[in-house]
Design a protein around this motif. Sequence first.
Motif, mmCIF file in Angstrom:
data_model
loop_
_atom_site.group_PDB
_atom_site.id
_atom_site.type_symbol
_atom_site.label_atom_id
_atom_site.label_comp_id
_atom_site.label_asym_id
_atom_site.label_seq_id
_atom_site.Cartn_x
_atom_site.Cartn_y
_atom_site.Cartn_z
ATOM 1 N N LEU A 83 0.832 -1.210 0.000
ATOM 2 C CA LEU A 83 0.000 0.000 0.000
ATOM 3 C C LEU A 83 0.868 1.261 0.000
ATOM 4 O O LEU A 83 0.534 2.245 -0.667
ATOM 5 C CB LEU A 83 -0.933 0.023 1.212
ATOM 6 C CG LEU A 83 -2.002 -1.055 1.299
ATOM 7 C CD1 LEU A 83 -2.803 -0.913 2.586
ATOM 8 C CD2 LEU A 83 -2.917 -1.031 0.093
ATOM 9 N N THR A 84 1.971 1.216 0.739
ATOM 10 C CA THR A 84 2.830 2.409 0.814
ATOM 11 C C THR A 84 3.524 2.701 -0.515
ATOM 12 O O THR A 84 4.052 3.790 -0.703
ATOM 13 C CB THR A 84 3.896 2.273 1.924
ATOM 14 O OG1 THR A 84 4.788 1.212 1.599
ATOM 15 C CG2 THR A 84 3.249 2.050 3.280
ATOM 16 N N GLU A 85 3.488 1.737 -1.434
ATOM 17 C CA GLU A 85 4.112 1.936 -2.742
ATOM 18 C C GLU A 85 3.161 2.541 -3.768
ATOM 19 O O GLU A 85 3.575 2.866 -4.885
ATOM 20 C CB GLU A 85 4.667 0.601 -3.243
ATOM 21 C CG GLU A 85 5.782 0.071 -2.361
ATOM 22 C CD GLU A 85 6.207 -1.341 -2.717
ATOM 23 O OE1 GLU A 85 5.886 -1.816 -3.825
ATOM 24 O OE2 GLU A 85 6.857 -1.974 -1.863
ATOM 25 N N ILE A 86 1.890 2.718 -3.405
ATOM 26 C CA ILE A 86 0.933 3.352 -4.310
ATOM 27 C C ILE A 86 1.200 4.852 -4.279
ATOM 28 O O ILE A 86 1.181 5.473 -3.216
ATOM 29 C CB ILE A 86 -0.521 3.066 -3.893
ATOM 30 C CG1 ILE A 86 -0.781 1.564 -3.836
ATOM 31 C CG2 ILE A 86 -1.497 3.742 -4.871
ATOM 32 C CD1 ILE A 86 -2.101 1.200 -3.184
ATOM 33 N N SER A 87 1.452 5.426 -5.417
ATOM 34 C CA SER A 87 1.793 6.843 -5.499
ATOM 35 C C SER A 87 0.641 7.737 -5.061
ATOM 36 O O SER A 87 -0.535 7.394 -5.208
ATOM 37 C CB SER A 87 2.179 7.209 -6.939
ATOM 38 O OG SER A 87 3.313 6.494 -7.333
ATOM 39 N N TYR A 88 1.005 8.883 -4.561
ATOM 40 C CA TYR A 88 0.054 9.922 -4.166
ATOM 41 C C TYR A 88 -0.909 10.189 -5.322
ATOM 42 O O TYR A 88 -0.503 10.312 -6.472
ATOM 43 C CB TYR A 88 0.857 11.182 -3.823
ATOM 44 C CG TYR A 88 0.051 12.346 -3.337
ATOM 45 C CD1 TYR A 88 -0.229 12.505 -1.984
ATOM 46 C CD2 TYR A 88 -0.401 13.320 -4.222
ATOM 47 C CE1 TYR A 88 -0.948 13.591 -1.529
ATOM 48 C CE2 TYR A 88 -1.115 14.414 -3.761
ATOM 49 C CZ TYR A 88 -1.387 14.543 -2.419
ATOM 50 O OH TYR A 88 -2.099 15.627 -1.968
ATOM 51 N N ALA A 89 -2.187 10.254 -5.014
ATOM 52 C CA ALA A 89 -3.264 10.554 -5.963
ATOM 53 C C ALA A 89 -3.544 9.439 -6.961
ATOM 54 O O ALA A 89 -4.341 9.598 -7.871
ATOM 55 C CB ALA A 89 -3.010 11.864 -6.704
ATOM 56 N N GLU A 90 -2.886 8.289 -6.803
ATOM 57 C CA GLU A 90 -3.132 7.139 -7.667
ATOM 58 C C GLU A 90 -3.966 6.117 -6.896
ATOM 59 O O GLU A 90 -4.090 6.204 -5.678
ATOM 60 C CB GLU A 90 -1.815 6.505 -8.109
ATOM 61 C CG GLU A 90 -0.922 7.435 -8.914
ATOM 62 C CD GLU A 90 -1.531 7.873 -10.238
ATOM 63 O OE1 GLU A 90 -2.231 7.054 -10.862
ATOM 64 O OE2 GLU A 90 -1.324 9.027 -10.625
ATOM 65 N N THR A 91 -4.515 5.157 -7.607
ATOM 66 C CA THR A 91 -5.269 4.094 -6.959
ATOM 67 C C THR A 91 -4.779 2.738 -7.462
ATOM 68 O O THR A 91 -4.093 2.650 -8.477
ATOM 69 C CB THR A 91 -6.784 4.212 -7.223
ATOM 70 O OG1 THR A 91 -7.017 4.191 -8.629
ATOM 71 C CG2 THR A 91 -7.363 5.473 -6.601
#
Length: 156
Positions: A83-91
């Motif tokens: 989860l921490t690897e999901i970029s800001y503003a991405e899903t």
Amino acid sequence: MKLYNKLYRSPIGMIEIQGTEEQITSILYNEESESDDCGDECPRVLNECAMQLDEYFRGKRRTFTFPYQLDGTIFQQRVWEALTEISYAETSTYKEIAVHIGNEKAVRGVGSANGRNRLSIVVPCHRIIGSNGKLTGYAGGLWRKEWLLRHERALK
């Protein structure tokens, strides 16, 4: 090990930050706001967490740097790390996370681990959506999940 509580009033409601002298152990929405606040006796790490959350809500921060601890099974920890690897503003989707951690059949397990995340916003479980693109469960309520995603997309 002594635990401290700090309350932070965010644009989407009261957030209770809990931690030790050295690290944050949970960041959860607190509808009742009846928890004790450590006030002037808060360890530096709790104050730093509240400051970084405030910067996030003001659009000044996209990542968090304070120390935290995630307690869970090895599987849960792998999900939370993904989860921490999901970029800001991405899903991402539950299925994509399951594939990412090497267990494509563990979609339900990913959902379960997502729901047990105790570090809201910092471990961005709000960035997980259904395979059909629709918002799915969020411990803080779907309205908060929608708010957080809109907030991030508006600042991208």
